[in-house]
Design a protein around this motif. Sequence first.
Motif, PDB file in Angstrom:
ATOM      1  N   GLU A  71       0.809  -1.214   0.000  1.00 27.54           N
ATOM      2  CA  GLU A  71       0.000   0.000   0.000  1.00 27.54           C
ATOM      3  C   GLU A  71       0.844   1.267   0.000  1.00 27.54           C
ATOM      4  N   LYS A  87      -0.382   2.461  -3.302  1.00 30.58           N
ATOM      5  CA  LYS A  87      -1.301   3.594  -3.343  1.00 30.58           C
ATOM      6  C   LYS A  87      -0.618   4.900  -2.932  1.00 30.58           C
ATOM      7  N   GLU A 134      -2.663   2.365  -9.361  1.00 25.41           N
ATOM      8  CA  GLU A 134      -3.327   2.461  -8.057  1.00 25.41           C
ATOM      9  C   GLU A 134      -2.858   3.652  -7.231  1.00 25.41           C
ATOM     10  N   TRP A 147      -2.562   7.042  -5.602  1.00 29.26           N
ATOM     11  CA  TRP A 147      -3.378   8.246  -5.441  1.00 29.26           C
ATOM     12  C   TRP A 147      -2.593   9.364  -4.751  1.00 29.26           C
TER      13      TRP A 147
END
Length: 493
Positions: free
Chosen positions: A311, A338, A362, A364
């Motif tokens: 992540e 992310k 993915e 952001w």
Amino acid sequence: MMAQKRKSLATGSCEGEGLCTVNMIDRFSNLPEGVIHHILSDFVVKDLARFCCVSKRWRELCLSSPSVNFCGFNTDEMADMACELRLKLVNTLDRFLLSRGDNEMKSFCLFWDGHSDEELDEPCFCVNENFRINTWIQNAVRCKVEKVHLAVAYFDFEGEPIAFPSCIFRSSSLRSLVVEMPHTVFKTPSFTFSSNLKRLDLRDIIIQDEGFFKWISCSCKSLKDISLTDCEIYNVTIESSSLEKFDFFNYMIFETCHINISGGKLEEINVNCYHSPSSAVLKIVAPNVKRLLLEGNVKNDLNLGELNCLEEAAILMEPIVDEFDKVYEVLSSLCSVKVLVLNEATIKAACKEERVQVQLDEVWYLQMKIGSFTDDLVPAVVCLLRGTPELCTLYIRYKPTSLVPKYNTSRFDIEYWKMQNLGFISQVEDVTIELSAGFNGIELARYILEHAENLEKMVIRYLAEQSNDIGKLKESKMNSNPMVTFEEYERSI
């Protein structure tokens, strides 16, 4: 009446001058023992020794305190302390532990600077401190200690490494061990004993035997967190079914160093290796890792395995010119990440114009740590932004390596940025740009202000010499109605 008046005056005097020691002691003593021990847990041994002299009750409370902190000794004073005074201090600490007896010890903290006189041909009797320190550690083990924090510089006369007391690894009660002991050798404990350690933090120690890490893999079935900082280590191989976090911070590692980490429960891995040799190898098998930091030189083989659960990642490597393939492979493996942080060298190495761009669908949140926004950096930044079409937050952080501004920083204007057809521009909501020399960064800021239709917030930090150009930037025709903040900041290294 006169007697009552004297009593009233005495009481008033006591309250006014703060002399009601007896009443204060009674209030403290009447607290539950657990509460008292919690209060005493932050006290260093000098304070506990003073309280032992107040009353028998206080002495019992201090000696039964489950937290023993041999800390708070002034480092400079200890360095200049005469041998006789050091001996008295050591004897006092010995007596304190002897008086405690077998009272259970939850935590033991020892901060100690060894004494050595280089002008002497023979060691002074402070060399016996090493034996006394080991005795204190053994005492803590005997009292079923759960947490141990040791920051010790042993007396060093011969210059030979000193063996760390192995008894601590035979403690079934020990849960947390933090050791910072330069010139100290860790030897492999016995494999016949199963440790209940949950946290192991080793700093500036020597581990020459690879069997030590095999012991961790085989005998530490409850270990969740291991950290190795500036240790003299040749090879690290850990296969653990319980490990959740692994930290490795070394500015100098050896020529044949291999770091192999494997674990199904690993969620966080931080590896920082500067000046790593060409033959060093880093291999990670952690399919469930969620947070990853790789920082330092890339002069080694990297094998990260599958990172499908990742992540957050910070890739802050310093590759040499011919090693961009390794960086490209690393970024290509971050398919699920992310939140991503990259430095300038990593961006340049992975995003060369002639290569296929890294696709990070993915992501952001993206943070780029760069120096001056030079002409040779802009195409690499464009390549990276093309691979992040779902970007919502962009932070371009100014991280210079020199006070001298770089040249060639004004080649790309807003028309260039328009031609790139960057997908993220329709998604981005929050942008922070720290400007450096030249116009490349200013033109990117203008492009975002004028074309980001969902932009909600933008912070533009600029140098004093850019004030006139910022004035023109403020006149940009915005495509949305974001909250825009302009902040002047000072150049720094």
